[in-house]
Structures are given as structure tokens and as C-alpha cells.
Enzyme design. Structure first.
Site, PDB file in Angstrom:
ATOM      1  N   TRP A 180       0.817  -1.234   0.000  1.00 52.36           N
ATOM      2  CA  TRP A 180       0.000   0.000   0.000  1.00 52.36           C
ATOM      3  C   TRP A 180       0.841   1.270   0.000  1.00 52.36           C
ATOM      4  CZ3 TRP A 180      -4.357  -1.396   4.117  1.00 52.36           C
ATOM      5  CH2 TRP A 180      -5.157  -2.407   3.564  1.00 52.36           C
ATOM      6  N   LYS A 181       2.142   1.091   0.071  1.00 50.90           N
ATOM      7  CA  LYS A 181       3.069   2.235   0.059  1.00 50.90           C
ATOM      8  C   LYS A 181       2.605   3.302   1.074  1.00 50.90           C
ATOM      9  CE  LYS A 181       4.249   1.025  -4.628  1.00 50.90           C
ATOM     10  NZ  LYS A 181       4.832   1.421  -5.893  1.00 50.90           N
ATOM     11  N   HIS A 198      13.119  -1.997  -1.853  1.00 52.50           N
ATOM     12  CA  HIS A 198      12.171  -1.538  -2.880  1.00 52.50           C
ATOM     13  C   HIS A 198      12.805  -0.366  -3.644  1.00 52.50           C
ATOM     14  CE1 HIS A 198       8.657   0.182  -4.788  1.00 52.50           C
ATOM     15  NE2 HIS A 198       8.064  -0.985  -4.602  1.00 52.50           N
ATOM     16  N   GLU A 220      11.249  -6.682  -9.653  1.00 55.68           N
ATOM     17  CA  GLU A 220      10.436  -5.518 -10.006  1.00 55.68           C
ATOM     18  C   GLU A 220      11.243  -4.606 -10.918  1.00 55.68           C
ATOM     19  OE1 GLU A 220       7.108  -4.745  -7.047  1.00 55.68           O
ATOM     20  OE2 GLU A 220       8.841  -3.689  -6.274  1.00 55.68           O
ATOM     21  N   GLY A 265       1.129  -3.219  -6.240  1.00 60.43           N
ATOM     22  CA  GLY A 265       1.066  -1.878  -5.657  1.00 60.43           C
ATOM     23  C   GLY A 265      -0.315  -1.283  -5.847  1.00 60.43           C
ATOM     24  N   GLY A 266      -0.464  -0.477  -6.883  1.00 60.09           N
ATOM     25  CA  GLY A 266      -1.689   0.292  -7.135  1.00 60.09           C
ATOM     26  C   GLY A 266      -2.974  -0.522  -7.023  1.00 60.09           C
TER      27      GLY A 266
HETATM   28  P1  PGA Z   1       2.620  -1.159  -8.946  1.00 61.43           P
HETATM   29  O1  PGA Z   1       3.699  -1.173  -7.777  1.00 61.43           O
HETATM   30  O2  PGA Z   1       1.886  -2.469  -8.884  1.00 61.43           O
HETATM   31  O3  PGA Z   1       1.749   0.008  -8.650  1.00 61.43           O
HETATM   32  O4  PGA Z   1       3.372  -1.030 -10.237  1.00 61.43           O
HETATM   33  C1  PGA Z   1       4.442  -2.303  -7.461  1.00 61.43           C
HETATM   34  C2  PGA Z   1       5.442  -1.970  -6.387  1.00 61.43           C
HETATM   35  O5  PGA Z   1       6.083  -0.923  -6.452  1.00 61.43           O
HETATM   36  O6  PGA Z   1       5.620  -2.707  -5.419  1.00 61.43           O
END
Ligand code: PGA
Length: 248
Positions: free
Chosen positions: A9-10, A97, A169, A232-233
Site C-alpha cells: 500500500w506504500k 524496494h 520488479e 502496488g496500485g
Molecule cells: P505497482 O507497484 O503495482 O503500482 O506497479 C508495485 C510496487 O512498487 O511494489
């Protein structure tokens, strides 16, 4: 191997929204028996959850953190202790990350964090990946090999190596809607698996991350070397994340 799904969820949510989404996930996420789901909210939400008592703190998924300090305790202003995270029931920790690397974290520091997590019998989710320029210059394999060498430059005998989860990633794929080709990610995991087999004689869990969505999740999960996804998103929506974790 059961599939692993990480919701990162950052720092996207206000505290109240984050706690509300945790509650929604708790009651509405449909987690198959052979799936492991790890939700990584921000530190403040983790602290709030820790302060709750009884049923409120029980979730059908695991809790993860998005980073940690490299020491259990000490003069690390602004950092969070992995030991304290463990004490509140957080067993998974995202490390390295690309958004942390942009803030200055380098492989040698990330290595210290990995070792600290292993010493505490935590599960580090170690992120690696190449930049857009490196991809363009066809340097992906070289970059991954170098990152592996630097990140895991430690004792072959470490008994907790099997705790390590790798998240490939590619930097150019994060938050861009430009996911990597599933076949290309599969090839990268061959390099990762070979490295771990040769050096440590174990196979790490291999996750892909970077613009994963409801439309492409299944094509990644079908790949031989992909054991799960770091999202992420699309993990900020109960319905989208639910679709992703049930797409395979
Ligand atoms: P994203 O992010 O799915 O929004 O591209 C992935 C992440 O940074 O862990």
C-alpha cells in the site's frame, strides 16, 4: 508451492482509510487455501493494529512492513526496529524496494537488513530489478547477477536462507502500466533460481512486481518460475486485489 500475493500500500492512504481497508480485506477478501496473502500497510497503521486487542487484531492474511532498520535497536533516528515489528506480529518485510533505493539505500545496507531479518527468523521480501536504460542496453541479466552477488554476499551456512522471498520488479514497470512480458520475467527468475541453487542449495519464492493488474495477473502466475505477485496500485482496491488473487 502455494502462490504468494503481496499488497504493497506504500504511503498512499490516510490512516482512517488504511484501517478501513484492512477491515474490508479482513471480512471480504476471498483467500484460497493454497494462497498466502501478505498485506503491507504503512508503519502507522501497523502501530494502530498492534495497539488493538483481541479479535480486532486477527486477520485472515499476514501483515508485512515496507521497510525496517538494519539493527534491532540503536541510534537510527527515523527507523523502525525489525525486532519490534516481529513483537507486534509482523513477519514479512519488504526490503530494497526501488522507492527506498531512490531515497539512497544501497545493496550493502539492504544486505545488513536482510541479515538482521534472518537472525530474527523474519521473512525478507527482497526487491531487485533493472532500470529502463539498463533494459534498453540489454543489461538486465548482468544487473540482476550483480545485485544478487551484492545483496547475498554472506555465509552459505545461514540456516534461514530459505526464508528469503525475491521480488523481481523492473524499475520501468513500477506504477507505469507497462508490465514486463511474463516470459521475460520467467527468464530472470531462472537466473535467480540458479544463483540460489548454486550458492545456497535452496529455491527462494519468486514474485513478480510492476504494474500487475486484473488483466495480466494470470499470465504471470502461469509461468513456471513465478510463485506469486507483488501488487502496488491495484492492491488499494478490494475488488481488484480479490480478482488478482483469484485469477489463478
Ligand atoms: P505497482 O507497484 O503495482 O503500482 O506497479 C508495485 C510496487 O512498487 O511494489
Amino acid at each position: 508451492m502455494s502462490k504468494i500475493y503481496i499488497a504493497n500500500w506504500k504511503m498512499q492512504l490516510k490512516l482512517a482509510k488504511s484501517l478501513a481497508l484492512l477491515k474490508e480485506f479482513k471480512y471480504k477478501l476471498e483467500i484460497k487455501r493454497n494462497a498466502k496473502v501478505i498485506v503491507c500497510p504503512d508503519f502507522l497503521s501497523l502501530g494502530y493494529i498492534a495497539a488493538q486487542i483481541g479479535q480486532e487484531r486477527i486477520f485472515p492474511f499476514h501483515l508485512g512492513a515496507q521497510n525496517t532498520g538494519q539493527l534491532d535497536k540503536g541510534a537510527l533516528t527515523g527507523d523502525v526496529s525489525a525486532l519490534n515489528l516481529k513483537k507486534i506480529g509482523v513477519n514479512y518485510i519488504i526490503l530494497g524496494h526501488s522507492e527506498r533505493r531512490q531515497a539512497g539505500e544501497v545493496n550493502s545496507l539492504i544486505k545488513e537488513k536482510i541479515l538482521n531479518c534472518l537472525n530474527l527468523n523474519l521473512y525478507p521480501i527482497v526487491c531487485l530489478g533493472e532500470s529502463k536504460a539498463e533494459k534498453k542496453a540489454k543489461l538486465t541479466n548482468k544487473v540482476i547477477a550483480r545485485q544478487l552477488k551484492e545483496l547475498f554476499d554472506f555465509n552459505k551456512e545461514n540456516k534461514r536462507i530459505k526464508n528469503i522471498i525475491i521480488a523481481y520488479e523492473p524499475l520501468w514497470a513500477i506504477g507505469t502500466n507497462l508490465a514486463c512480458k511474463p516470459e521475460d520475467a520467467n527468464m530472470v527468475f531462472e537466473i535467480i533460481n540458479n544463483f540460489f541453487a548454486k550458492k545456497f542449495k535452496v529455491k527462494p519464492a519468486c514474485l513478480y512486481g510492476g504494474s500487475v493488474n486484473t488483466g495480466n495477473a494470470a499470465s504471470f502466475l502461469k509461468q513456471e518460475n513465478i510463485d506469486g505477485l507483488l501488487v502496488g496500485g491495484e492492491s488499494l482496491s478490494l475488488s481488484k486485489f480479490n480478482k488478482i488473487i483469484n485469477s489463478y
